[in-house]
Design a protein around this motif. Structure first.
Motif, PDB file in Angstrom:
ATOM      1  N   GLY A  43       0.866  -1.308  -0.032  1.00 30.95           N
ATOM      2  CA  GLY A  43       0.175   0.295  -0.067  1.00 30.95           C
ATOM      3  C   GLY A  43       0.878   1.314   0.146  1.00 30.95           C
ATOM      4  O   GLY A  43       2.037   1.070  -0.519  1.00 30.95           O
ATOM      5  N   GLY A  45       0.949   4.003   2.735  1.00 30.53           N
ATOM      6  CA  GLY A  45       1.694   4.261   4.046  1.00 30.53           C
ATOM      7  C   GLY A  45       0.530   4.431   5.186  1.00 30.53           C
ATOM      8  O   GLY A  45      -0.634   4.209   4.676  1.00 30.53           O
ATOM      9  N   GLY A  47      -2.248   4.882   7.952  1.00 29.10           N
ATOM     10  CA  GLY A  47      -3.052   5.885   8.284  1.00 29.10           C
ATOM     11  C   GLY A  47      -3.384   6.110   9.579  1.00 29.10           C
ATOM     12  O   GLY A  47      -2.366   5.639  10.584  1.00 29.10           O
ATOM     13  N   GLU A  50      -3.599   2.773  11.717  1.00 31.08           N
ATOM     14  CA  GLU A  50      -2.597   2.074  11.650  1.00 31.08           C
ATOM     15  C   GLU A  50      -1.480   2.692  12.395  1.00 31.08           C
ATOM     16  O   GLU A  50      -0.652   2.114  13.018  1.00 31.08           O
ATOM     17  CB  GLU A  50      -1.887   1.892  10.148  1.00 31.08           C
ATOM     18  N   ALA A  56      -0.399  -2.780   9.530  1.00 30.17           N
ATOM     19  CA  ALA A  56      -0.766  -2.281   8.279  1.00 30.17           C
ATOM     20  C   ALA A  56      -2.234  -2.578   7.961  1.00 30.17           C
ATOM     21  O   ALA A  56      -2.676  -3.538   8.165  1.00 30.17           O
ATOM     22  CB  ALA A  56       0.156  -2.652   7.135  1.00 30.17           C
ATOM     23  N   PHE A  57      -2.859  -1.753   7.229  1.00 31.37           N
ATOM     24  CA  PHE A  57      -4.318  -1.777   6.750  1.00 31.37           C
ATOM     25  C   PHE A  57      -5.091  -2.519   7.541  1.00 31.37           C
ATOM     26  O   PHE A  57      -5.823  -3.409   7.712  1.00 31.37           O
ATOM     27  CB  PHE A  57      -4.122  -2.750   5.551  1.00 31.37           C
ATOM     28  N   ALA A  61     -10.048   1.208   5.060  1.00 29.00           N
ATOM     29  CA  ALA A  61      -9.628   0.600   3.831  1.00 29.00           C
ATOM     30  C   ALA A  61      -9.067  -0.678   4.069  1.00 29.00           C
ATOM     31  O   ALA A  61      -9.347  -1.750   3.145  1.00 29.00           O
ATOM     32  CB  ALA A  61      -8.423   1.317   3.451  1.00 29.00           C
ATOM     33  N   ASN A  83       3.745  -1.437   3.385  1.00 27.01           N
ATOM     34  CA  ASN A  83       3.561  -0.021   2.845  1.00 27.01           C
ATOM     35  C   ASN A  83       4.825   0.558   2.023  1.00 27.01           C
ATOM     36  O   ASN A  83       6.059  -0.012   2.638  1.00 27.01           O
ATOM     37  CB  ASN A  83       3.025   0.968   3.819  1.00 27.01           C
ATOM     38  N   HIS A 157      -6.308   1.287  -5.074  1.00 29.48           N
ATOM     39  CA  HIS A 157      -6.328   1.482  -3.702  1.00 29.48           C
ATOM     40  C   HIS A 157      -7.536   1.225  -2.840  1.00 29.48           C
ATOM     41  O   HIS A 157      -8.507   1.911  -3.339  1.00 29.48           O
ATOM     42  CB  HIS A 157      -5.686   2.634  -2.898  1.00 29.48           C
TER      43      HIS A 157
HETATM   44  N1  URA Z   1      -3.718   2.876   3.425  1.00 29.32           N
HETATM   45  C1  URA Z   1      -2.581   2.355   3.259  1.00 29.32           C
HETATM   46  O1  URA Z   1      -1.965   2.469   2.032  1.00 29.32           O
HETATM   47  N2  URA Z   1      -1.732   1.433   4.195  1.00 29.32           N
HETATM   48  C2  URA Z   1      -2.154   1.125   5.106  1.00 29.32           C
HETATM   49  O2  URA Z   1      -1.855   0.466   6.057  1.00 29.32           O
HETATM   50  C3  URA Z   1      -3.482   1.781   5.481  1.00 29.32           C
HETATM   51  C4  URA Z   1      -4.430   2.766   4.522  1.00 29.32           C
END
Ligand code: URA
Length: 189
Positions: A43, A45, A47, A50, A56-57, A61, A83, A157
């Motif tokens: 991904g 980075g 948010g 996170e 991550a994620f 999202a 990310n 994304h």
């Molecule tokens: N969006 C991203 O690109 N990465 C994440 O970890 C969360 C949201």
């Protein structure tokens, strides 16, 4: 590149001060999942969520990503998710070129450790900071690119899908291609 252990890599990520992003974060977000996954998801980075949780994620999202994977019979624990940058950019702005560059060796090391067969590039930042600096996600999504025997699939994304529902159909087509490729690679078709 010299191959390092996960412990050493994660220690280096957690103590990194190579760019200013580390100054305004709660937690670094190295990435997580199956260290020997066939599929690596990259991904942009971290948010808000996170940054708080250090994974991550895991925000909205991320929940959508989990559902998209489940729809093609893949569990999150079976993939490796990370990310381009490991620190949250202020207000979720796009990471700058130099921030992404400063973080890139971590991604390279993760790639060398996981050795995925398929890499899913989620969104424009992931695409531009890996295989196509001038690439357009809209133009390149849904088409396989093979580089050194690794299959890259650029796709929208999940945050873009939350903002614009009309992109969901195309994203679903991409997910189906990923399922097909996985089966092809693992000799099931
Ligand atoms: N969006 C991203 O690109 N990465 C994440 O970890 C969360 C949201």
């Amino acid at each position: 590149m010299i191959k390092i252990s996960w412990e050493s890599l994660n220690r280096q990520i957690l103590s990194c001060t190579a760019c200013p992003l580390h100054l305004n974060i709660t937690n670094k977000v190295p990435g997580q999942g199956n260290p020997k996954a066939d599929i690596m998801i990259i991904g942009e980075g971290p948010g808000y969520r996170e940054d708080i949780e250090g994974f991550a994620f895991v925000g909205p999202a991320g929940h959508l990503l989990t559902k998209m994977l489940a729809a093609i019979d893949i569990e999150r624990k079976d993939v490796f998710i990370c990310n381009i940058v490991k620190c949250r950019p202020p207000n979720n702005r796009v990471p700058t070129f130099s921030e992404a560059e400063a973080c890139k060796n971590f991604l390279r090391a993760q790639l060398a450790l996981v050795k995925p067969k398929i890499i899913v590039l989620m969104g424009s930042v992931a695409l531009k900071n890996t295989i196509a600096p001038q690439g357009s996600i809209t133009a390149m999504r849904g088409k396989w690119i093979n580089i050194k025997d690794v299959w890259f699939m650029p796709t929208f994304h999940p945050a873009a899908l939350l903002r614009d529902e009309s992109k969901k159909r195309a994203a679903w087509e991409d997910m189906k291609l990923i399922r097909q490729k996985l089966e092809e690679i693992n000799g099931k078709v």
